[in-house]
Design a protein around this motif. Structure first.
Motif, PDB file in Angstrom:
ATOM      1  N   LEU A 139       0.838  -1.203   0.000  1.00  0.00           N
ATOM      2  CA  LEU A 139       0.000   0.000   0.000  1.00  0.00           C
ATOM      3  C   LEU A 139       0.872   1.252   0.000  1.00  0.00           C
ATOM      4  CD1 LEU A 139      -2.974   0.465  -0.014  1.00  0.00           C
ATOM      5  CD2 LEU A 139      -2.979   0.379   2.486  1.00  0.00           C
ATOM      6  N   SER A 165       2.785   1.936  -3.430  1.00  0.00           N
ATOM      7  CA  SER A 165       2.091   1.856  -4.710  1.00  0.00           C
ATOM      8  C   SER A 165       1.829   3.231  -5.313  1.00  0.00           C
ATOM      9  CB  SER A 165       0.763   1.108  -4.537  1.00  0.00           C
ATOM     10  OG  SER A 165      -0.043   1.804  -3.599  1.00  0.00           O
ATOM     11  N   THR A 190      -3.447  -1.460  -6.978  1.00  0.00           N
ATOM     12  CA  THR A 190      -3.481  -0.674  -5.735  1.00  0.00           C
ATOM     13  C   THR A 190      -3.154   0.775  -6.019  1.00  0.00           C
ATOM     14  OG1 THR A 190      -2.238  -2.588  -4.943  1.00  0.00           O
ATOM     15  CG2 THR A 190      -2.890  -0.942  -3.321  1.00  0.00           C
ATOM     16  N   LEU A 226      -5.549   3.837  -4.973  1.00  0.00           N
ATOM     17  CA  LEU A 226      -5.051   4.629  -3.862  1.00  0.00           C
ATOM     18  C   LEU A 226      -5.661   6.019  -3.731  1.00  0.00           C
ATOM     19  CD1 LEU A 226      -3.146   4.017  -1.611  1.00  0.00           C
ATOM     20  CD2 LEU A 226      -1.318   5.148  -2.868  1.00  0.00           C
TER      21      LEU A 226
END
Ligand code: SF4
Length: 531
Positions: free
Chosen positions: A114, A117, A238, A242
């Motif tokens: 996370l 990314s 991701t 995001l």
RNA sequence: GGCGGC
DNA sequence: GCCGCCAACATA
């Protein structure tokens, strides 16, 4: 996704749509297909991420320092023990810890996924790091576990039939430095060559019609490719998702803080062998092409090199990672007849200039084969040039003999050189001598490498040596990878392979042996320039 | 090694 | 005799 008490995740867990926690991690290896759905505190969240970062960065920097496999293991074990212990299935007492450790591995991976990314740069760093870690773990897993993992992931590749293997036997044995005998015993997979760019780059795999033939021993590369592909995709996804996550103001600051870690990042020390010390040069001689090895030997013998010799060899050494500082030490010590200030007066300036530290400050690239072959033909007293181009036939033969090249290969190389295919001769020399270093003494002849047209394949590619530094790097990496695979390094052993602080070579090992040969080299007759 | 300066 | 400045260029 994995904040604290979050209705959704509770729900998912309840529904059992996520992986079951109890026996969710049968092996230490993990493709991280599904995100973990569970509760975790912000503190833990951050701690997990930071711990994983420690492991990833240690691995990457350790790799970049080109440590020996042993040194690398030692530093990694320390880091792993401290930040991310992962006990194996054999330690049965700790079955409870398995799940805890592997869960942490799982979670921390996803947190970093996370955090990393957001931008292309971050994504590619993370991808590299995770691949390295995966490979590291996979390599160190016992094979039963590897297989268990591969099976559990439903990974499989097309096996090469025995018939095809027989048909390709010589090519396969040439590309892998294995005897044809061993080829028959080994299992091979046929895959699209894009899947194993690593192997292709290292020239350790046979290519044909867009297919690569990968031996079982290199199956890691296939698994790794799968891992890499999946992770790359996941990161893209991701990354796109995001922006819509910014509402979660609890997380973003933490995530951003995590990927700040990476700022202690990419330094472009292109040096393959790491920082080389002046006294380590001798031990690296085994990886040098004939032109450079010859310069080195003559320099040791005469305690001196003339201008173009210093130029050719000095730039080459810079190319393999000798720093300016070390270069000055190296030359000073090499020219032992000179006093320090004599040396400074006559040579130091030029050394610094070559390193881009004087005048126009150009960081000069080492000479290419084409340059060496075409320019500055060596005259009497010179030691530079390309042996295959500038040396007399007897001297060429002496070099080959000094490296235990057998009659068959000697004639082959000689005729290539005489046919003015200098770089091809060098390529052939590379293949023959590297094979010997790996302990392969038979079956690299005839059809396998030398095809009808007098053209030579450079271990699974049709390229040839274009640059002395390429010769060196290729050889260095080849030995490094073979060595870390635990393969024995053959009879010419005694040189200790690449290590952070290589030991000097046993004296006399590669100096031209067999009385008489030495005389030939020190004579000034080694320049029969053909126009 | 070449070029250049004193 | 003292000194400065230059050249090179593979590659994934
Ligand atoms: S071909 Fe290139 S590397 Fe090989 S000896 Fe000649 S110059 Fe050196």
């Amino acid at each position: 996704m994995f904040t604290q008490t979050n209705k959704k995740s509770r729900q998912n867990i309840a529904q059992g749509t996520s992986i079951a926690l109890d026996n969710g991690y049968p092996t230490r290896l993990n493709f991280y297909k599904d995100p973990p759905l569970l509760e975790i505190s912000i503190e833990e969240f951050e701690q997990y991420a930071l711990d994983r970062m420690q492991v990833l960065t240690t691995l990457l920097t350790a790799q970049m320092r080109n440590l020996t496999p042993e040194q690398l293991d030692r530093t990694m074990n320390e880091a792993i023990k401290k930040y991310m212990p992962m006990s194996s299935n054999r330690a049965q007492e700790a079955t409870q810890d398995h799940q805890y450790e592997r869960r942490k591995d799982h979670i921390s991976h996803f947190i970093l996924r996370l955090a990393y990314s957001r931008s292309q740069e971050l994504r590619s760093w993370f991808l590299r790091a995770e691949c390295a870690l995966f490979r590291y773990r996979f390599d160190r897993e016992v094979s039963s576990e590897q297989i268990r993992f591969i099976v559990s992931q439903n990974l499989s590749w097309k096996k090469v039939s025995d018939d095809d293997k027989r048909r390709l036997a010589s090519e396969l044995s040439a590309s892998s430095f294995k005897t044809t005998q061993k080829v028959q015993e080994e299992t091979y997979f046929e895959v699209d060559f894009e899947k194993v760019t690593g192997l292709v780059g290292r020239r350790q795999v046979y290519l044909k019609g867009g297919k690569a033939y990968v031996p079982m021993a290199d199956q890691v590369d296939l698994v790794l490719d799968e891992f890499k592909g999946r992770l790359a995709n996941a990161l893209e996804v991701t990354g796109r998702a995001l922006p819509r996550m910014d509402e979660d103001d609890r997380l973003m600051p933490v995530l951003n803080n995590i990927n700040k870690q990476y700022l202690g990042r990419e330094f472009t020390t292109s040096a393959i062998a790491g920082e080389i010390q002046a006294q380590d040069v001798d031990s690296l001689k085994v990886h040098m092409p004939p032109c450079m090895e010859h310069l080195h030997n003559e320099m040791r013998r005469e305690k001196h090199l003339k201008h173009w010799g210093r130029m050719q060899y000095g730039l080459f050494l810079k190319g393999i990672g000798l720093s300016l500082e070390q270069a000055l030490i190296f030359w000073q010590m090499a020219f032992e007849k000179l006093t320090p200030d004599q040396f400074n007066k006559q040579y130091a300036y030029n050394v610094r200039h070559s390193y881009g530290m004087e005048g126009k400050r150009t960081d000069y690239t080492p000479y290419s084969c084409r340059y060496i072959i075409q320019n500055n033909a060596p005259g009497p007293g010179d030691r530079h040039g390309c042996p295959f181009r500038h040396f007399s036939a007897p001297n060429q033969r002496a070099i080959l003999a000094a490296h235990d090249v057998d009659d068959f290969d000697t004639e082959d190389i000689m005729s290539l050189a005489q046919g003015k295919h200098y770089q091809i001769a060098c390529t052939r020399y590379y293949e023959v001598t590297r094979a010997r270093m790996l302990g392969i003494t038979d079956n690299l002849k005839g059809g396998s490498i030398h095809d009808g047209e007098g053209n030579v394949g450079m271990v699974a590619s049709q390229e040839s040596i274009e640059h002395p530094n390429q010769f060196f790097e290729q050889s260095f990496l080849l030995m490094k990878s073979r060595q870390s695979q635990g393969e024995s390094v053959g009879p010419t052993d005694g040189q200790n392979g690449p290590s952070e602080t290589p030991q000097p070579t046993i004296k006399g090992q590669y100096v031209y042996k067999k009385a008489g040969a030495g005389a030939q080299f020190s004579s000034n007759s080694n320049h029969d320039m053909e126009m």
